[in-house]
Structures are given as structure tokens and as C-alpha cells.
Scaffold this active site. Sequence first.
Site, PDB file in Angstrom:
ATOM      1  N   ASP A  64      -2.690  -8.464  -4.547  1.00 15.59           N
ATOM      2  CA  ASP A  64      -2.861  -7.215  -3.813  1.00 15.59           C
ATOM      3  C   ASP A  64      -3.337  -6.116  -4.764  1.00 15.59           C
ATOM      4  OD1 ASP A  64      -2.810  -5.586  -1.661  1.00 15.59           O
ATOM      5  OD2 ASP A  64      -0.653  -5.647  -1.344  1.00 15.59           O
ATOM      6  N   CYS A  87       0.785  -1.236   0.000  1.00 13.80           N
ATOM      7  CA  CYS A  87       0.000   0.000   0.000  1.00 13.80           C
ATOM      8  C   CYS A  87       0.820   1.292   0.000  1.00 13.80           C
ATOM      9  CB  CYS A  87      -1.030  -0.003   1.130  1.00 13.80           C
ATOM     10  SG  CYS A  87      -0.625  -0.962   2.565  1.00 13.80           S
ATOM     11  N   HIS A  90      -8.382  -1.146   0.037  1.00 13.68           N
ATOM     12  CA  HIS A  90      -7.468  -2.285   0.006  1.00 13.68           C
ATOM     13  C   HIS A  90      -8.309  -3.526  -0.290  1.00 13.68           C
ATOM     14  CE1 HIS A  90      -4.329  -0.110   2.547  1.00 13.68           C
ATOM     15  NE2 HIS A  90      -5.428   0.584   2.818  1.00 13.68           N
ATOM     16  N   GLN A 121       0.700 -12.073  -3.108  1.00 14.83           N
ATOM     17  CA  GLN A 121      -0.758 -12.071  -3.041  1.00 14.83           C
ATOM     18  C   GLN A 121      -1.330 -11.199  -4.143  1.00 14.83           C
ATOM     19  OE1 GLN A 121      -1.605 -10.783   0.962  1.00 14.83           O
ATOM     20  NE2 GLN A 121      -1.410  -8.616   0.479  1.00 14.83           N
ATOM     21  N   LYS A 162     -14.244  -2.340   7.358  1.00 14.30           N
ATOM     22  CA  LYS A 162     -13.802  -3.384   6.442  1.00 14.30           C
ATOM     23  C   LYS A 162     -14.862  -4.468   6.314  1.00 14.30           C
ATOM     24  CE  LYS A 162     -11.393  -6.108   9.975  1.00 14.30           C
ATOM     25  NZ  LYS A 162     -10.178  -6.886  10.304  1.00 14.30           N
ATOM     26  N   HIS A 198      -5.097  -2.007  -4.837  1.00 14.88           N
ATOM     27  CA  HIS A 198      -5.571  -0.803  -4.167  1.00 14.88           C
ATOM     28  C   HIS A 198      -6.328   0.049  -5.167  1.00 14.88           C
ATOM     29  CE1 HIS A 198      -2.210  -2.178  -1.625  1.00 14.88           C
ATOM     30  NE2 HIS A 198      -3.052  -1.848  -0.665  1.00 14.88           N
TER      31      HIS A 198
END
Length: 781
Positions: free
Chosen positions: A490, A441, A647, A488, A575, A492
Site C-alpha cells: 500500500d 489511507c 492511492h 498489501q 482511477k 500513498h
Amino acid sequence: MADTQSNESEVPLRPKNPEPEKVEKKQSKSSKQSKTKPEIEENLAAAQAQKRDTTAKLAGASGDSPSHLPDFIVKRNELFDRLKREHDAEVLEKEHPVINVVLDLGVDRNGAPIPAVPVAAKAWESTPGSFLKHVDKDISNDVVVAKVDGKELWDLHRPLEKDCRISYLPFTSPEGRNVFWHSSAHVLGEAAECQYNCLLSHGPPVDQGFFYDMAIAGGQVIKESDYSPLESKVTSFFKEKQSFDRLHVSIPNLKQMFGYSKYKMYYIENLLPPEGSTVYRCGTLVDLCLGPHIQNTSKIKTFQITKNSSCYFRGDKDDDSLQRIYGVAFPDKKQMAEHKKFLEEAAKRDHRKIGIEQELFFFNDMSPGSTFLLPHGTRIFNALQKLLRSEYQKRGYSEVQSPNMYDSDLWKRSGHWQHYSEDMFVLDVEKKKWALKPMNCPGHCMMFGHRERSYRELPLRMADFGVLHRNEASGALNGMTRVRKFQQDDTHIFCTQNQITEEIEGLFDFLKCIYGLFGFPFRLKLSTRPEKFLGEIATWDLAESKLKDALNSFTASGGGQWELNEGDGAFYGPKIDITISDALRRDWQCATIQLDFQLPQNFDLEYMTGDAPAKSTAASSDETPADNSVAVPKTPGPGRARPVMIHRAIVGSFERFMAILTEHFAGKWPFWISPRQILVIPVMPAVNDYVQEVQELFKAQKMYVDTDLSGNTMPKKIRTGQLQQYNFIFVVGAQEKESRSVNIRNRDDQETQAKGELVPLDEAIQKLRMLKKDRRLVNAI
């Protein structure tokens, strides 16, 4: 990015609401106590006498009379008894006003809602257990613990303090099962303490039971021959109907109570709030514990020690080596029998076992917690990445690559250095501190902020498969499910507040697409603002409302109900946690969706709105003060706004997801992701040239095709291919060569095992191409 690996708890967690029991006094004096003080005092004295008798009886049953118990246990328990008497006397002096209590009994065995039941109750007197008489016996017999106002788990015999709504949880619920196993762990700890005079560390519930860590004098090691005596002692405690008694204790008294143990003192001095915490007594054991627990040990009907091992205190290899005993317990013997069958099947599916058998991966002490992916394991890894890349292209994601190591100044700015540095691999480079990235991030924030951004570019979806490193404790490493080096999916997403709902809905569709391919059902849980949070309440409320809108829309479209987990959001934003269920009905959290307002602020991220003026030539938002303190973020100027950061991960750690898939499919991979798709076997050496031709034709279609031209018999070749879980075995002889066909044996179709189906070569190529392209779960053509 949030952690998408799993772990057994290695140290007790800091309580979220570590407050002593609150004294609530009503101003109205019209409400009377249900009993006179003499009656209550008489009952209290009787209860204390019964407790003393029970303790003596329990000690005698364990072979340890009070005079033979170790001095540290005697003194600890005497202090508990004195403090408990003082507490009970204080409760006696409180007013016991009438409170409004409603029983939420959920649904009956047919799934029909049960109407809520209001009951008469008094503060500091009525307990959730006292209302079970209003509950159908078939339901009440299964109750393990209560829940107050849908938030706080509550001991069944702990007095209520104010108006509330009560629900009851059975053993079959995840929370109920954890409470049951936690209580069982305390009984195991009691038995171990009596047996070995050991110093206990902690004993939490875990996925398949519980464990207790302990230090035994002289470095004694637990052996399998110790299981039976311990099991007998534990079982005798169940029959004694030992109660679990809760007491809040101040820090000074906790230090006096547990001063004999360096392990308990560590928890007291490092993990507890200044006002102290709770302890529970069960038989001769008094233990530092947040609870809650079952009412008494008679609820536990069957118990078994499953294994033992050595471990390090706090998971630190430089700390004391302790003995760990694992166990499992159930409220009836039938469940224990079912559990044993489950363990047998789980052992067959263990990804570490299958990984070796199928030559997918291995581990080596030269790099603990790092997976060595072999060629066949890499094929699975690449298939997963190819799947995600194909979806990224459809869904408007841009794949990026970011550095693997950053100056510590970046981590200080993001806030990770202050909260996460102990879990990072830190290096000294040219007299400065650097760290391998544990998440992407901060790097993605730099990518967003390296130039001007316009509202026309939003939403901006950055995907990164970069390598991540986290300094997991050696005791926490567990196959591919908990590693130090991993990758992963990942991503954003930088968007406006008005785009949040649409983006979340798009992510739900993404989840359905990916998890559906593997046959994973999933559940959604919304975690809202915690007690300690960053930002404005109004911003949080807006974000939570948008997430709820997206979740409700998902439910309305047939996506299933979602759960509310109040107060468990990240400190920087609410979240959504996504839990999948595998073939053995085990739950795994892989995906997470998190809203973040803090990182865009820390990095001064901005975008130009429709009427934005040109950006001034002020200092770049990437700059950090010379003293390395965190820069003070600027407020966006006129015509500018701060983006929201989402995220998200869907498969999470590829390593962990591969472990889950291995056990979910028991090594029988769907064709499109299988590392061994086709094996071609000749009936006779005379057709070896045709075998090789078939291999090349299917390899040209980007399929994994092997041949067995060895001198083994044909039945042995076929059996070897079956054990290696090839999806299809082609057996070819003179007939197949002459007709340009293949005899196909389907791994999952027993009818084709004796003699396969004769299929023209061109047709077989076409059918298997479609099976791979469609990414079908069923192995059929």
C-alpha cells in the site's frame, strides 16, 4: 486503499443508471412510421399469439402445462404478459422518427479496420439485431450483444431510442461472454424452478461460468444424481428458441409480481431505485434482472452443470441456507471441450492444492479467512517484500508503519464509517467504538498532516506493509484470493497537481518492472467521473486530462493501448485499473492507481507554496467536533495549497498475489523466489561430510539448501526432490568430493535428469548467485 481482492458477486449490484426506458418524442411530424398502424397492430397481435403458443409449448416440454405450474408462477407470468401488452401498445402509439445510426464494425479477421457503416433507422422500431445483415456472416454469427455509444450494453432485439453508434460484441469478448453466461444462468433458473418449484435468489455470471442460488422446499439438497435431469431440461429449452423479453416495471408492480419470494422482495426493497427496474422473461421464467441478454436460447449449443454447494443468502451465515448450482455453457461444442481441458489444467495448478503439497500455508476454522503461512510460504512472502523494498529505495519511497486500530472518529472523518463500517471489525474499548484498519489511507493522511509541509517535500511517497482486516462474508472467502487478514504493498503519494503526470508515468515504469519479472502482460483501463461524485467538474477534468496524458505517453513509448471506461471512477477521483494475464490467460486485477481529492480535504491537508506565510495558531486540522460529526474543511489560506493524493498498489494483497503466482508457475518457482532452491544428495554415506560442507557454502550465500541423508535409495531421494520442485538437485559422490565439484540436475532441463552437469563448486556458487541476483525467470545457469 481500494480493494485489490476479487470476489464472485453474492448479491445483485445496484444499477448505475436505473431509469425506465425514456420516451423520446421528436417535434418534427414530417417523419412517418415505416408501417401503417393496422400493419403494426396485426404484427403485434401475431407476436403475442406466438408468445402464448410458445409458452404453452415450453411448459409442455418441461412437463409442466400452465395448469400444472405452481400458482405463483402462473400469476407472475400473467402479470408480466399484461404489462408487456400495455408497454407494447404504448410503443405503438409513439412516433417513430428517423434516427442516425452508425455501425462500428471494428476490425476484420486479419486485423484491418472495417469502415463505419451508416444505416437507415427509426426510433422505437429498429434494433441492433436488424442491422446484422450489414455485417459479414463470419462476424455476425459470433455476435452476442450490442454496445451503444461505446458505453451501454444493449439487447440485440431491443428497439433503439435515439441517434447512436453501435458496435457488436462476440462471445470471445469479456463483456459478451458475461452476457452469454448470464443468459444461460436464466435458463438454468427456469429449469430449476420447473423441476423443484423452488424460490430463486439470483444467478450471475462468474469467472468460469455462472451459478444460480435457490431455496427448495423441505430443505432439499441438490445431489450429483440431479445433474442429468436438470441438464436434459435445460438442453430442451435451448432447442425451443426461447426469446429473452425485456420490460421495465414499477416498484408496486414488482412487489405484486414477486411478492411470493422473500429473496426477490429483499432486492426490490433494498437495492432498487424508486422508479423501478427491468425484468426479463425467458420461457416460463420471469426474473428481476438488469440485463442485457442474448436474443434467444438457440444461441446456446452446449451446457454442463459443474458443481453444487450450499451458501447463505447475501453471504450472511445468520441468513437462510440456499442451494447453489454452478454451470457453464458455450456457443459451440469445441469450446466446451477446450474449457474442460482448461479446467483440468487449472485444477492441477490450484493454489490450495499446491499450498498443501509444498507446505506453504493452510487455513483453520479457528480463524476463517486468515492464512497460516508456513516457513516455506513465508520465504516467498519475504522475497516479494524484499523485491518491493529494493525498488522503493531506488524510486524515492519512504516506508512507514501506522497503527492497526483507530478510534471510530477517524473513520467518520475519512468517510469510511458512513460507507464501509459493515466491512470493518469493530471493537468496544473503554466505552468507545474502535475498528481494525481495512486500509491505510486515513492513517497516512494523519502522518502527512501532523506537522508543517513544504512544497520542497513533494512528492511525498509513503509505503506501508501493515496488516489489514476486512470483515468479508464467510461465503465470499476463497483460499488466498479472498481473505479477512492480509497485507498489501500500500502506497500513498502526496503531490501537487503539476506533478500528477510525472508520478503516474513513474508508476507505469514500476508496473513494467514488477510484472516483467514474473512474465505478466498487463492492460490499463481509465475510469472517469461517475454520475455521483465529489468535488468540482473542472478539477475532475484536469485530473482526467493528466491521466490521459500519462497513458498516451505510455502508449507512445511502446507500452500498449489503454481502454476508456467512462463513468466508472471512484466517487472521490478518477482511477486506472491494471489487469494482468496469467499462464492460463486468466485476467486478474492486482494493481490500481487512484487520484483522490476528497481525503486531503477531509483532513485539511496543506503544504506551503514558495511564498507561504507562517501558519496561524488556529485549531489543529486533526480535531473533530465534540458531537463526532465530520469537521468542515477549511479553504487553504494565502501561500498554501491542498495536495493531491494518489492511492496505488502494484501486487495488491500479498496473499492474493502469492495465490496467483502459485497457479501461474504451477508451483515451479523461479530460483530467486523459490522456497526450495537446492537439494544436495549423497551417492554414499562416505561423502555425507562433503554434502554438509556444500550445504553450508550455499547457505552462506543466503540460499535455501536442504540435504537428504536418509536411508532411502538415491533414485527415491532424487524423485522426492523432483516432486517437491527443487530448482536444482546436486548429486555428489567420491568423484565430486575429490574434484570439489557438484553434479547439477536442473528441474526444467530434461537433458540433465539422467546425469547432471559436473560443475566446479566455486563456479556453481557464482552462477547461482547471479541467477538469484538478476531475478531471472528462466531456471538456467
